[in-house]
Scaffold this active site. Structure first.
Site, PDB file in Angstrom:
ATOM      1  N   ARG A   1       5.805  -7.884  -4.322  1.00 18.46           N
ATOM      2  CA  ARG A   1       5.124  -8.453  -5.503  1.00 18.46           C
ATOM      3  C   ARG A   1       4.789  -7.371  -6.520  1.00 18.46           C
ATOM      4  NH1 ARG A   1      -0.149 -11.350  -4.549  1.00 18.46           N
ATOM      5  NH2 ARG A   1      -0.552  -9.502  -3.303  1.00 18.46           N
TER       6      ARG A   1
ATOM      7  N   SER B   1       2.420  -1.022   2.962  1.00 17.93           N
ATOM      8  CA  SER B   1       1.764  -1.393   4.230  1.00 17.93           C
ATOM      9  C   SER B   1       2.499  -0.867   5.458  1.00 17.93           C
ATOM     10  CB  SER B   1       1.640  -2.910   4.308  1.00 17.93           C
ATOM     11  OG  SER B   1       1.012  -3.366   3.161  1.00 17.93           O
TER      12      SER B   1
ATOM     13  N   ASP C   1      -2.461  -1.977   2.878  1.00 23.06           N
ATOM     14  CA  ASP C   1      -2.986  -3.336   2.638  1.00 23.06           C
ATOM     15  C   ASP C   1      -4.339  -3.563   3.303  1.00 23.06           C
ATOM     16  OD1 ASP C   1      -1.862  -3.217   5.162  1.00 23.06           O
ATOM     17  OD2 ASP C   1      -1.004  -5.226   5.122  1.00 23.06           O
TER      18      ASP C   1
END
Length: 900
Positions: free
Chosen positions: A522, A586, A640
């Site tokens: 994203r 992440s 994350d």
């Protein structure tokens, strides 16, 4: 004349559909906890939870009490590839002094007969399970415990009502046990109707209804547990003994009862009771015919008005007479013979009229029986949510078997009333004897299966002691990761993130965030406002990462990422601005500063080459340079988990821990700088990304790893690594479940012992299926549908076992996760030096958010293992996107303060 006389006994289809609806309403009443006490149809749970599946085997004894004779049976059940059974029986009379004497005499008589049978068959030295068919209404609380509600038929034994009949039989047998050297175990109390269903169920797996139409009448069927309020638990099915003979005892059938029904009832042993049975069962049909003939004779319509003594004598006309008079060809001559024996000297017209009376009475019986049976079939079909259903009804009883027209009439009317059910009627062979043995055999099989399933799932049951051990070991590993001399060899890496503060509310500006951590990527634009109108606005776009890029070269991966950023900047119209950017990455990184992160190793299915050991921020900068279209100020590389903590920290300043329980599993928390030996400086705090997924890679939790965990680990992309994550994260739970299902199938406990092609496929059992299967709102029918989507053709019993396996695996995951988190909050409490700690944990991840029980079990475990910590769990909103922007904003704020 007869038709006019018996007009009220002829029932149209509309009337029968109405009776069907009334009976359905009574069934619902009988199943409800609050309505059952006033229901006439008692809907008694039988505790028979499964039909035969063909794998039953062994030798069983059965005794059968309830008909005109008492019977003892020996049943051998074979499973040598082809199921079969063998039945040997002996009949004993039921003397009146026994059927209407005392309870002690009755059960002593049963025990004597059984011992005589065992002697005859040379069975005394064997220990055999015994099934007890007791064909009277009983309230069962277990398979081997039943309290007699009321005697029916011609039985009226003193001192038995409201007592447990199994314990009475056991007492009687114990008296004989020592002197006769026998060892009997009463395993099951069975109603003859249930026995009928089970016998037929052995031959036809579709059979899930049992009906008796003989001396007495009754029906049973397999009901969904979720509808049976009288028994704990919602899983699976249980056979319900309807005791439908009492239907109408509350007046519900008064509009259909004739003067003859009322007269018959008044003269019976139990006036006002079993009114439906008195309209349809063989015990009363002959008597109904007698009462009708008597009245017609008195009115001069038969036998020239001459009433014989026989016609005045109760019980003189029996069911066998009615059957004989209705025979197709010899019916008239039989009628003449029977009436002559009763001194009635009939004319030809008398014989035709009497035969017609018999037909109307027996036809009404078949009609009423069909209406109630149609109600049961409709309920079954609706439970299964089917538009059309194929099923089998197991059926027994003298009236059904010996009456020349009864069966045909019943079948025809049932099919007319339920056109959307394809019904097969299967005649039971010795339902009460073989059936009791079948119930016992199924109970035996289920007990053996239960043992095997418990053994398979036992390693997943973690005691409080074991969980404390896990907590203590995690604490030790956390300390190792913080110490300079042990950090290199530590499995829990305790990576410094260089995030040195949480939001204070003064952050503002426009920020870009990138989020890479799974199969999607994203790009976000985040606008943060401070002051009174404090808010966070986000705009984002999702891009897929194809497998060939996930597992291609590092250069291809980062070029793809920059291509996605370019698309987004173009889309938002901000290509010219040099915005500060936070990069959520992440994967385990070793950071040297907030904008330098060296990839320690890929996880979650990524395998891009030439990345491990490289600085991911440099790789991103180089890819931006290669494209040469725009420039960005990369301020922070973010994990994350840290983003999750920061997002919640923006809402709650007490949030100093971040937890991810989703595809992966990880925790971060704010640590005092003085404890972080691998970073210079002792002032303030820094967020530590524990990367706890590697906990146990040194073998410290091998004692709780099962063979299934080892199989999953060996088949993974990174064998021997991330062992704790493989026991707690969503990416692996489904695979653990699949391994257990394969093992249970190999043992013949699931899917009929057949391992389907789909079950052999790694990764077929996604974790989302665990969440769906374990949902409390999901009926087993829906569980079966999910399994069917996976190509697994399951029975109701299979679905229960699959649900149990999912529950065991996810519960262990939540408990292990809770034990790890308890170690972190306890450390925080001790570091602060407080008696009680109040702290908030920011949480994200699909497992925590979507699984029906994971979050609850996790919270309970933390409370149990860290009782001095009051932990609040706060759901994070987009930790990886919003969190990355907030970290960037905090870093900018702290940087500006530093510059000033």
């Amino acid at each position: 004349q007869v038709d006019r006389y018996l007009y009220h006994m002829r029932l149209s289809d509309d009337v029968l559909l109405d009776v069907m609806a009334r009976f359905q309403a009574e069934m619902v009443k009988g199943l409800g906890k609050d309505t059952n006490p006033t229901a006439t149809v008692k809907m008694l749970p039988s505790f028979v939870r499964s039909l035969p599946d063909g794998t039953e085997k062994g030798e069983f004894l059965a005794v059968d009490l309830g008909g005109s004779q008492f019977r003892a049976h020996q049943v051998k059940v074979f499973d040598g590839g082809k199921q079969s059974s063998q039945l040997e029986s002996k009949f004993y009379p039921s003397p009146k002094d026994v059927t209407q004497g005392s309870g002690a005499e009755l059960f002593d008589y049963v025990a004597d007969c059984l011992l005589d049978f065992m002697e005859t068959k040379n069975l005394k030295h064997k220990k055999l399970p015994l099934g007890f068919t007791f064909s009277f209404p009983c309230k069962q609380t277990k398979l081997d415990k039943g309290v007699l509600l009321a005697w029916t038929k011609h039985f009226k034994v003193r001192g038995v009502q409201d007592t447990d009949v199994v314990s009475s039989l056991r007492k009687a047998l114990q008296k004989h046990q020592a002197s006769f050297d026998i060892d009997l175990d009463v395993l099951a109390l069975v109603n003859d109707t249930v026995g009928t269903m089970m016998t037929c169920g052995y031959d036809d797996p579709r059979c899930e209804v049992g009906v008796i139409i003989g001396t007495g009448t009754n029906a049973c069927y397999m009901e969904d547990m979720r509808h049976i309020d009288l028994v704990e638990g919602d899983e699976g099915r249980m056979c319900i003994n309807t005791e439908w003979g009492a239907f109408g005892d509350d007046g519900a059938l008064d509009d259909l009862r004739t003067e003859f029904d009322r007269e018959l009832d008044l003269g019976s042993l139990n006036p006002g009771k079993q009114l439906f049975e008195k309209m349809i069962s063989g015990l009363y049909l002959g008597e109904l015919v007698r009462l009708i003939l008597l009245k017609m004779t008195k009115e001069g319509l038969l036998f020239n008005g001459k009433v014989s003594t026989a016609l005045l004598t109760k019980g003189k006309i029996e069911m066998k007479h009615v059957s004989a008079m209705e025979k197709y060809k010899e019916g008239l001559s039989n009628t003449k013979e029977i009436l002559t024996e009763l001194n009635l000297f009939p004319s030809e017209e008398d014989c035709v009229a009497v035969q017609h009376v018999c037909t109307i009475v027996s036809f009404r019986s078949a009609n009423l029986c069909a209406a109630a049976l149609a109600a049961i079939l409709t309920r079954l079909r609706e439970n299964k949510k089917l538009l059309r259903m194929r099923t089998t009804v197991g059926i027994d009883g003298g009236l059904y078997k010996t009456h020349p027209q009864y069966a045909k009439r019943l079948h025809k009317v049932v099919r007319r009333l339920v056109p959307n059910c394809d019904v097969r009627f299967l005649l039971s062979v010795s339902g009460s004897g073989k059936g009791a043995a079948m119930v016992t055999a199924v109970a035996y099989r289920l007990a053996a299966q239960r043992k095997q399933i418990d053994a398979a799932l036992a390693p997943f049951l973690l005691s409080l002691e074991t969980l404390r051990e896990v907590k203590n070991k995690m604490r030790t590993e956390l300390e190792y990761g913080l110490k300079r001399e042990t950090q290199a060899s530590a499995t829990v890496k305790m990576l410094p993130t260089y995030v040195c503060g949480t939001p204070d509310g003064t952050e503002k500006g426009k920020f870009l965030a990138l989020d890479l951590g799974g199969t999607n990527f994203r790009v976000l634009l985040v606008k943060i406002r401070s002051g009174r109108r404090r808010s966070v606005q986000m705009y984002n776009k999702i891009f897929a990462i194809p497998l060939e890029i996930m597992q291609g070269t590092g250069e291809e991966l980062f070029d793809h990422i920059v291509q996605c950023i370019a698309d987004f900047l173009e889309y938002m119209g901000i290509k010219g601005a040099r915005l500060p950017l936070g990069f959520t990455f992440s994967f385990p990184c070793r950071q040297a500063s907030i904008d330098k992160g060296t990839l320690v190793g890929w996880t979650k299915g990524f395998k891009a080459t030439d990345c491990e050991g490289e600085d991911v921020v440099d790789m991103l900068r180089e890819a931006i340079r290669r494209r040469n279209e725009f420039d960005l100020d990369i301020v922070a590389v973010v994990n994350d988990t840290v983003g999750t903590m920061m997002t919640c920290g923006y809402e709650d300043p007490n949030c100093e821990i971040g937890l991810i329980a989703g595809t992966g599993s990880n925790v971060c928390y704010m640590e005092d700088m003085k404890n972080i030996e691998i970073v210079e400086g002792n002032e303030g705090k820094m967020c530590i990304n524990t990367e706890w997924g590697g906990f146990g890679d040194n073998g410290c939790i091998d004692n709780i790893r099962t063979k299934y965990d080892k199989e999953v680990d060996e088949g993974s992309l990174n064998p021997g690594k991330q062992r704790y994550e493989k026991m707690t994260s969503g990416m692996y739970l489904g695979e653990i479940v699949r391994q257990i299902l394969i093992n249970l199938t190999k043992q013949g406990l699931l899917f009929r012992g057949q391992i389907s092609e789909s079950l052999r496929k790694r990764g077929i059992f996604e974790t989302k299926f665990l969440s769906q299967i374990e949902s409390d709102r999901l009926a087993l029918l829906q569980v079966r549908r999910i399994l069917q989507q996976l190509g697994l053709d399951s029975t109701c019993e299979d679905s229960i076992i699959v649900k149990e396996v999912c529950g065991a695996v996810s519960k262990r995951a939540a408990q292990l996760c809770g034990a790890g988190l308890a170690a972190v909050v306890e450390k925080k409490r001790e570091d602060r030096g407080v008696e009680r700690l109040q702290i908030t944990v920011g949480v994200d991840g699909t497992l925590y958010k979507l699984h029906p029980h994971f979050s609850r079990i996790l919270r309970e475990t933390v409370k149990e293992l860290a009782p001095q910590c009051d932990v609040t769990f706060m759901l994070s909103e987009d930790g990886s996107g919003k969190g990355a922007a907030l970290i960037t904003a905090v870093a900018k704020r702290l940087h500006n303060v530093g510059q000033k």
